[in-house]
Design an enzyme around this catalytic site. Structure first.
Site, PDB file in Angstrom:
ATOM      1  N   THR A 154      46.488  -3.072 -12.822  1.00 29.99           N
ATOM      2  CA  THR A 154      47.341  -2.163 -12.032  1.00 29.99           C
ATOM      3  C   THR A 154      47.013  -0.727 -12.448  1.00 29.99           C
ATOM      4  OG1 THR A 154      49.142  -2.600 -13.600  1.00 29.99           O
ATOM      5  CG2 THR A 154      49.188  -3.791 -11.506  1.00 29.99           C
ATOM      6  N   LYS A 180      46.104  -7.946 -18.731  1.00 25.81           N
ATOM      7  CA  LYS A 180      46.303  -6.647 -18.101  1.00 25.81           C
ATOM      8  C   LYS A 180      47.607  -6.083 -18.638  1.00 25.81           C
ATOM      9  CE  LYS A 180      48.779  -5.526 -15.177  1.00 25.81           C
ATOM     10  NZ  LYS A 180      50.181  -4.920 -15.132  1.00 25.81           N
ATOM     11  N   THR A 191      54.817  -5.609 -20.119  1.00 25.84           N
ATOM     12  CA  THR A 191      54.449  -5.806 -18.714  1.00 25.84           C
ATOM     13  C   THR A 191      52.989  -6.188 -18.649  1.00 25.84           C
ATOM     14  OG1 THR A 191      54.480  -5.000 -16.481  1.00 25.84           O
ATOM     15  CG2 THR A 191      53.865  -3.433 -18.100  1.00 25.84           C
ATOM     16  N   GLU A 277      49.284   3.851 -21.082  1.00 24.70           N
ATOM     17  CA  GLU A 277      49.309   4.958 -20.125  1.00 24.70           C
ATOM     18  C   GLU A 277      49.356   6.298 -20.859  1.00 24.70           C
ATOM     19  OE1 GLU A 277      51.363   2.669 -16.352  1.00 24.70           O
ATOM     20  OE2 GLU A 277      52.621   3.831 -17.703  1.00 24.70           O
ATOM     21  N   ASN A 401      53.587   7.892 -14.567  1.00 21.78           N
ATOM     22  CA  ASN A 401      54.765   7.166 -14.114  1.00 21.78           C
ATOM     23  C   ASN A 401      55.577   7.939 -13.095  1.00 21.78           C
ATOM     24  OD1 ASN A 401      55.128   4.467 -15.628  1.00 21.78           O
ATOM     25  ND2 ASN A 401      54.328   5.880 -17.154  1.00 21.78           N
TER      26      ASN A 401
END
Length: 406
Positions: A154, A180, A191, A277, A401
């Site tokens: 993602t 992932k 996640t 991230e 985000n």
């Protein structure tokens, strides 16, 4: 942005009895590979661990139900849409996906486990997903790991995989897996999606124990932002094709297999942290000499989750007072402040209740300037140690985000 060089292996060893096929459905982005079909041989055993989020997605609920009901033959994965927070309609869409896989592959519906990842709260475009199934089936291959690793991403910037082999009594055992995850990462599970296969023979009960134990010291020891997702799933498949049988009776083989599986799971988990991230640092937080595991883990995660610590890490600022403050609020009963020690790498920064007499700002700065940083807390009150892995908190994390749905 990611920390360190890419870690995806040059060689992902195929696992006999486990095939993967990847296709593009355009679920979120036209032309992007976003559907992965995985086929398990009839003899395979399967174990899974899933998110503890009460709002777990329809695919998670159905996968758990189907896993308990029948022998699993297929995994179907889509990215770009989490099918979470979608109520009865989401449940029906996930079931429809399973039905279409079953029809295409001539299997029972309960033999299909669905997995989704992406934006929460949006309807799954099930027609697009279903339209890509024949193309995914057409390219099913035991060598399909690389494409599948790309197809499950993602916000990740890198594909994530690990592959290991070891020899036992003249036979080679293979373990290969992909994962992932990049944001919304916190234990139970994070996640993430993870798929690991081995050609060893392992009965289902032992396989579940092995998966639980190794997940607890890998995927359940990582955190990027302290948010637990709705869709986390990690699956372990044993095809038995190597002819090597792992059992509780053969302790030496069991120990060897568990060691190899643990290392592979940690490699996959570390790859998620390195691709966190906006991450610019890979941070190991180790709490030593605690009284209990709970005490050690809570202290480690409190440090790893602290925005003040994480922003100091991003700034490469040796602001050791932030770590000291977190340890002080970690609710450690009867903590002896004069006994504990805190280190940045090998540099002692705190001892005897304050700044260590040997500490210099230059020494602390040298550690904080590195891409990989160790924060070590020695409580000197027991014999329990625990380690978690995390990232810094950067401007890019906020930007990624803030823009996630656009």
């Amino acid at each position: 942005m990611a920390v360190g060089p890419a870690t995806f292996p040059e060689k992902m060893h195929p696992v006999a009895g486990f095939k993967l096929g990847t296709a593009s459905a355009g679920i979120k982005t036209p032309g992007r590979k976003d559907v992965v079909l995985m086929e398990l041989c009839e003899e395979a055993t399967v174990a899974g661990v899933f998110t503890l989020n009460a709002f777990c997605a329809a695919p998670v609920q159905i996968s758990k139900k189907h896993l308990d009901a029948a022998a699993t033959r297929y995994f179907i994965v889509n990215t770009g849409n989490a099918n979470a927070g979608t109520g009865e309609e989401g449940w029906n869409d996930a079931i429809t996906t399973c039905e279409e896989v079953a029809k295409l592959c001539d299997s029972g519906v309960e033999a299909v486990l669905p997995f989704s990842t992406g934006v929460i709260g949006e309807k799954l475009p099930v027609e697009k997903l279903v339209s890509a199934l024949p193309a995914a089936k057409e390219v099913l291959s035991e060598s399909g790991w690389d494409e599948a690793a790309e197809g499950i991403l993602t916000t990740d910037t890198r594909i994530k995989g690990a592959s290991r082999q070891f020899e036992y009594q003249g036979k080679v055992v293979t373990l290969t897996g992909i994962s992932k995850g990049s944001g919304m990462i916190k234990p139970n599970m994070a996640t993430m999606l993870g798929y690991v296969a081995t050609d060893a023979q392992v009965d289902a009960d032992l396989l579940k124990v092995l998966l639980t134990d190794t997940a607890n010291c890998s995927f359940n020891r990582i955190t990027v932002d302290s948010d637990t997702s709705t869709n986390d799933s990690c699956m372990l498949v044993a095809t038995g094709k190597s002819g090597v049988s792992v059992s509780a009776e053969d302790r030496s083989l069991l120990a060897l297999f568990k060691t190899e599986l643990t290392q592979l799971m940690q490699d996959l988990a570390h790859a998620i942290v390195r691709d966190g991230e906006g991450a610019t640092k890979f941070v190991t937080v180790k709490v030593e000499s605690a009284k209990t595991q709970q005490e050690a883990l809570k202290t480690a995660f409190d440090i790893a989750h602290s925005p003040l610590v994480k922003t100091a890490l991003f700034a490469s600022d040796p602001n050791w007072g932030r770590v000291l403050a977190v340890v002080g609020r970690a609710e450690i009963e009867n903590l002896d402040l004069n006994a504990l020690e805190i280190y940045l790498g090998d540099v002692c920064i705190v001892s005897k209740g304050g700044k260590d007499a040997t500490y210099t700002e230059e020494a602390g700065q040298a550690v904080m300037d590195q891409e990989q940083i160790l924060i070590r807390v020695v409580l000197n009150r027991g014999d329990v140690s625990e380690t978690v892995w995390t990232t810094d908190l950067s401007h890019d994390y906020v930007s990624i985000n803030a823009d996630y749905r656009s």
